[in-house]
Design a protein around this motif. Structure first.
Motif, PDB file in Angstrom:
ATOM      1  N   ARG A  49       0.834  -1.350   0.010  1.00 35.69           N
ATOM      2  CA  ARG A  49      -0.380  -0.728  -0.168  1.00 35.69           C
ATOM      3  C   ARG A  49       0.953   1.475   0.245  1.00 35.69           C
ATOM      4  O   ARG A  49       1.458   1.463   0.700  1.00 35.69           O
ATOM      5  N   ASP A  66       1.347   0.457 -12.715  1.00 37.57           N
ATOM      6  CA  ASP A  66       0.559   0.178 -13.139  1.00 37.57           C
ATOM      7  C   ASP A  66       1.584  -0.620 -13.901  1.00 37.57           C
ATOM      8  O   ASP A  66       0.831  -2.260 -13.909  1.00 37.57           O
ATOM      9  N   ASP A  76      -3.709  -5.559 -11.393  1.00 41.73           N
ATOM     10  CA  ASP A  76      -4.517  -5.070 -11.147  1.00 41.73           C
ATOM     11  C   ASP A  76      -3.890  -4.111 -10.292  1.00 41.73           C
ATOM     12  O   ASP A  76      -3.170  -4.009  -9.263  1.00 41.73           O
ATOM     13  N   LYS A  78      -5.387  -1.203  -7.223  1.00 35.54           N
ATOM     14  CA  LYS A  78      -6.417  -0.484  -6.980  1.00 35.54           C
ATOM     15  C   LYS A  78      -6.451   0.637  -5.735  1.00 35.54           C
ATOM     16  O   LYS A  78      -5.505   0.734  -4.684  1.00 35.54           O
ATOM     17  N   THR A  80      -7.662   3.472  -2.886  1.00 40.67           N
ATOM     18  CA  THR A  80      -8.778   2.920  -2.394  1.00 40.67           C
ATOM     19  C   THR A  80      -9.023   4.626  -1.540  1.00 40.67           C
ATOM     20  O   THR A  80      -9.376   5.405  -2.126  1.00 40.67           O
ATOM     21  N   TRP A  85      -2.856   4.275  -2.888  1.00 37.84           N
ATOM     22  CA  TRP A  85      -2.921   2.460  -4.412  1.00 37.84           C
ATOM     23  C   TRP A  85      -2.470   1.407  -3.225  1.00 37.84           C
ATOM     24  O   TRP A  85      -1.409   1.266  -2.601  1.00 37.84           O
ATOM     25  N   GLN A  86      -3.275   0.180  -3.753  1.00 42.05           N
ATOM     26  CA  GLN A  86      -2.999  -1.384  -3.675  1.00 42.05           C
ATOM     27  C   GLN A  86      -2.331  -2.434  -4.489  1.00 42.05           C
ATOM     28  O   GLN A  86      -2.974  -2.252  -5.672  1.00 42.05           O
ATOM     29  N   HIS A  88      -1.451  -6.277  -5.478  1.00 38.95           N
ATOM     30  CA  HIS A  88      -1.989  -6.928  -4.651  1.00 38.95           C
ATOM     31  C   HIS A  88      -1.044  -8.371  -5.397  1.00 38.95           C
ATOM     32  O   HIS A  88      -0.373  -7.680  -6.892  1.00 38.95           O
TER      33      HIS A  88
END
Length: 116
Positions: A49, A66, A76, A78, A80, A85-86, A88
């Motif tokens: 994160r 990206d 992907d 994400k 929040t 930004w996350q 994974h």
């Protein structure tokens, strides 16, 4: 932590987990594999994160994130509700490289986890 990051295990100890939180990382498992315990035990990965003050991310940083999501994550990125930004799906052996690349792009993960 340094020893654990370079061993052949796919996960890290509870002590290392607490240290990694300060670097914006949580150890996770693929929850989609809950039905198959053996597969789930082998699905350790990390979520990073980023701390994004005021929610502002430059296009250059976004492009790096990206690319990292595609190359080292689960493809992907994400956003929040906490202006972060996350990323994974990062494997343990790639964690250091991904964090370093994020820093070099002008962002960071330090303090990104809320429970430190």
């Amino acid at each position: 932590l340094n020893t654990e990051m370079y061993n052949d295990e796919i996960s890290v100890s509870k002590t290392a987990i607490n240290i990694l939180k300060h670097h914006g990382s949580y150890q996770q498992q693929n929850r989609d594999l809950r039905a198959n315990r053996q597969e789930m035990e082998q699905s350790y990965q990390f979520m990073l994160r980023l701390k994004v003050p005021c929610g502002i991310t430059t296009p250059e940083v976004y492009k790096v994130l990206d690319d990292l999501a595609t190359d080292y994550g689960q493809n992907d990125l994400k956003a929040t509700t906490r202006m972060a930004w996350q990323l994974h799906g990062v494997k343990k052996g790639q964690l250091k490289h991904v964090i370093k690349t994020i820093r070099e792009a002008g962002s960071n993960t330090l303090g990104g986890c809320g429970d430190i």
